[in-house]
Design a protein around this motif. Structure first.
Motif, PDB file in Angstrom:
ATOM      1  N   PHE A  90       0.700  -0.760  -0.225  1.00 45.15           N
ATOM      2  CA  PHE A  90      -0.434   0.068  -0.265  1.00 45.15           C
ATOM      3  C   PHE A  90       0.856   1.600   0.045  1.00 45.15           C
ATOM      4  O   PHE A  90       0.446   2.039   0.698  1.00 45.15           O
ATOM      5  CB  PHE A  90      -0.898   0.283   1.463  1.00 45.15           C
ATOM      6  N   HIS A  91       2.276   1.258  -0.420  1.00 48.69           N
ATOM      7  CA  HIS A  91       3.018   2.260  -0.821  1.00 48.69           C
ATOM      8  C   HIS A  91       2.218   3.949  -0.781  1.00 48.69           C
ATOM      9  O   HIS A  91       2.831   4.647  -0.033  1.00 48.69           O
ATOM     10  CB  HIS A  91       4.279   1.650  -1.603  1.00 48.69           C
ATOM     11  N   GLU A  92       1.680   3.638  -2.047  1.00 54.13           N
ATOM     12  CA  GLU A  92       1.095   4.713  -2.359  1.00 54.13           C
ATOM     13  C   GLU A  92       0.234   5.937  -1.670  1.00 54.13           C
ATOM     14  O   GLU A  92       0.497   6.599  -0.770  1.00 54.13           O
ATOM     15  CB  GLU A  92       0.120   4.834  -3.441  1.00 54.13           C
ATOM     16  N   ARG A  93      -0.707   5.406  -0.802  1.00 53.10           N
ATOM     17  CA  ARG A  93      -2.016   5.248   0.136  1.00 53.10           C
ATOM     18  C   ARG A  93      -0.433   5.806   1.211  1.00 53.10           C
ATOM     19  O   ARG A  93      -0.727   6.826   2.013  1.00 53.10           O
ATOM     20  CB  ARG A  93      -2.857   4.121   0.763  1.00 53.10           C
ATOM     21  N   LYS A  94       0.502   5.000   2.183  1.00 49.76           N
ATOM     22  CA  LYS A  94       1.555   5.755   2.841  1.00 49.76           C
ATOM     23  C   LYS A  94       1.983   6.331   2.255  1.00 49.76           C
ATOM     24  O   LYS A  94       2.480   7.901   3.306  1.00 49.76           O
ATOM     25  CB  LYS A  94       2.144   3.922   3.252  1.00 49.76           C
ATOM     26  N   ALA A  95       2.591   7.096   1.331  1.00 47.72           N
ATOM     27  CA  ALA A  95       3.189   8.442   0.774  1.00 47.72           C
ATOM     28  C   ALA A  95       2.545   9.348   1.241  1.00 47.72           C
ATOM     29  O   ALA A  95       3.006  10.500   1.217  1.00 47.72           O
ATOM     30  CB  ALA A  95       3.778   7.706  -1.039  1.00 47.72           C
ATOM     31  N   ASN A  96       0.644   9.051   0.991  1.00 49.22           N
ATOM     32  CA  ASN A  96      -0.023   9.986   1.491  1.00 49.22           C
ATOM     33  C   ASN A  96       0.494  10.554   2.850  1.00 49.22           C
ATOM     34  O   ASN A  96       0.292  11.632   2.928  1.00 49.22           O
ATOM     35  CB  ASN A  96      -1.354  10.398   0.856  1.00 49.22           C
ATOM     36  N   ILE A 101       1.432  13.956   7.077  1.00 46.52           N
ATOM     37  CA  ILE A 101       2.451  13.813   8.342  1.00 46.52           C
ATOM     38  C   ILE A 101       3.412  14.917   8.751  1.00 46.52           C
ATOM     39  O   ILE A 101       3.197  14.968   9.966  1.00 46.52           O
ATOM     40  CB  ILE A 101       2.311  12.153   9.255  1.00 46.52           C
ATOM     41  N   ALA A 102       4.500  14.725   8.021  1.00 43.28           N
ATOM     42  CA  ALA A 102       5.846  15.379   8.025  1.00 43.28           C
ATOM     43  C   ALA A 102       4.901  16.940   7.607  1.00 43.28           C
ATOM     44  O   ALA A 102       5.311  17.867   8.579  1.00 43.28           O
ATOM     45  CB  ALA A 102       6.699  15.071   6.776  1.00 43.28           C
ATOM     46  N   MET A 103       3.968  17.228   7.447  1.00 43.21           N
ATOM     47  CA  MET A 103       3.683  18.899   7.189  1.00 43.21           C
ATOM     48  C   MET A 103       3.186  19.193   8.384  1.00 43.21           C
ATOM     49  O   MET A 103       3.331  20.238   8.811  1.00 43.21           O
ATOM     50  CB  MET A 103       3.068  19.061   5.858  1.00 43.21           C
ATOM     51  N   GLN A 104       2.743  18.096   8.468  1.00 44.06           N
ATOM     52  CA  GLN A 104       2.036  18.784   9.573  1.00 44.06           C
ATOM     53  C   GLN A 104       2.283  18.811  11.491  1.00 44.06           C
ATOM     54  O   GLN A 104       2.684  19.569  11.737  1.00 44.06           O
ATOM     55  CB  GLN A 104       0.623  17.499   9.789  1.00 44.06           C
ATOM     56  N   VAL A 105       3.735  17.699  11.606  1.00 41.68           N
ATOM     57  CA  VAL A 105       4.322  18.197  12.332  1.00 41.68           C
ATOM     58  C   VAL A 105       5.344  19.290  12.370  1.00 41.68           C
ATOM     59  O   VAL A 105       5.933  19.224  13.572  1.00 41.68           O
ATOM     60  CB  VAL A 105       5.125  16.683  12.685  1.00 41.68           C
ATOM     61  N   ALA A 106       5.805  19.557  10.836  1.00 38.97           N
ATOM     62  CA  ALA A 106       6.991  20.196  11.034  1.00 38.97           C
ATOM     63  C   ALA A 106       5.873  21.900  11.510  1.00 38.97           C
ATOM     64  O   ALA A 106       6.267  22.832  11.700  1.00 38.97           O
ATOM     65  CB  ALA A 106       7.693  20.827   9.114  1.00 38.97           C
ATOM     66  N   GLU A 107       4.272  21.915  11.278  1.00 43.38           N
ATOM     67  CA  GLU A 107       4.297  22.737  11.040  1.00 43.38           C
ATOM     68  C   GLU A 107       3.614  23.133  12.689  1.00 43.38           C
ATOM     69  O   GLU A 107       4.137  23.845  13.143  1.00 43.38           O
ATOM     70  CB  GLU A 107       2.658  22.869  10.502  1.00 43.38           C
ATOM     71  N   ARG A 108       3.253  22.437  13.210  1.00 39.78           N
ATOM     72  CA  ARG A 108       3.230  22.602  14.455  1.00 39.78           C
ATOM     73  C   ARG A 108       3.464  22.041  15.683  1.00 39.78           C
ATOM     74  O   ARG A 108       3.957  22.712  16.790  1.00 39.78           O
ATOM     75  CB  ARG A 108       1.347  21.447  15.057  1.00 39.78           C
ATOM     76  N   PHE A 109       5.232  21.443  15.304  1.00 37.69           N
ATOM     77  CA  PHE A 109       5.680  21.232  16.419  1.00 37.69           C
ATOM     78  C   PHE A 109       7.579  21.575  15.595  1.00 37.69           C
ATOM     79  O   PHE A 109       8.331  20.601  17.280  1.00 37.69           O
ATOM     80  CB  PHE A 109       6.110  19.374  16.786  1.00 37.69           C
TER      81      PHE A 109
END
Length: 221
Positions: A90-96, A101-109
């Motif tokens: 399921f790599h396509e779904r995991k890439a999304n 997650i990376a964008m949310q973490v960078a923005e929030r934390f």
């Protein structure tokens, strides 16, 4: 043969010796290699879903060689990230999921994802099993992560009786001494893969046969 009362302390001590020749579970192995942050462990856990450890390990290493922090990950294109993790299921779904997650973490934390269960569960695609595993490995938080091996083995022992991994988690939280909460996953994953296997378990070489009730075992080696 008559069985001894099940002693979890003795059982896990014996299993520690028995699984030493086998590879460690993926997240524990990656931690030993220096991938110790909550963020790295979370990404590795997502990669590992429905994917064998033999695939999870090289895929995670390849990804982390390219990007290891939230800001580095969030700068990858979806196409590049998908190519990096493509051997996993399921790599396509995991890439999304990973990009989000990376964008949310960078923005929030910023660059440091806190070891907070509610924060981990707030991300799409992260369930209790994954959150608990990350907290246990990355943060040393006493939590139990129940995968199919932990569920099968503890039931087969007769240590607990539960019909699903979710119910196994609740039963173990009520019975298992807290000092074993992280180790139960670390030990029973290789034990379940190589000794107490799903079909025809290797009972003849099992270090806890004298205590195991062999619940549901029809054939064994």
């Amino acid at each position: 043969m008559d069985k001894l009362p099940f002693d979890i302390d003795v059982a896990l001590e014996r299993i520690e010796d028995a699984v030493r020749p086998w590879p460690k579970a993926a997240l524990f192995q990656l931690f030993e290699e220096g991938y110790t942050s909550t963020f790295e462990q979370l990404l590795a856990c997502i990669i590992s879903i429905r994917t064998y450890d033999e695939v999870t390990l090289p895929v995670s290493r390849k990804l982390f060689a390219r990007a290891r922090t939230p800001s580095e990950l969030s700068r990858l294109s979806w196409e590049e990230l998908d190519a990096l993790i493509s051997p996993s299921t399921f790599h396509e779904r995991k890439a999304n999921q990973i990009l989000s997650i990376a964008m949310q973490v960078a923005e929030r934390f910023g660059e440091s994802l806190p070891g907070d269960r509610d924060v981990l569960l707030s991300f799409a695609g992260v369930g209790p099993k994954c959150a608990n595993l990350v907290l246990g490995v990355a943060c040393g938080t006493p939590v139990i992560s129940v995968d199919i091996h932990v569920h099968r083995v503890t039931g087969r022992w007769g240590y607990i009786k539960a019909s699903t991994p979710e119910k196994t988690l609740l039963a173990l939280e009520a019975k298992l001494p807290e000092q074993h909460w992280i180790d139960i996953n670390r030990l029973l994953v290789p034990f379940g893969k190589h000794i107490c296997t799903g079909t025809k378990p290797r009972c003849s070489t099992c270090p806890v046969l004298d205590m195991c009730q062999q619940v549901g075992v029809v054939e064994h080696r």
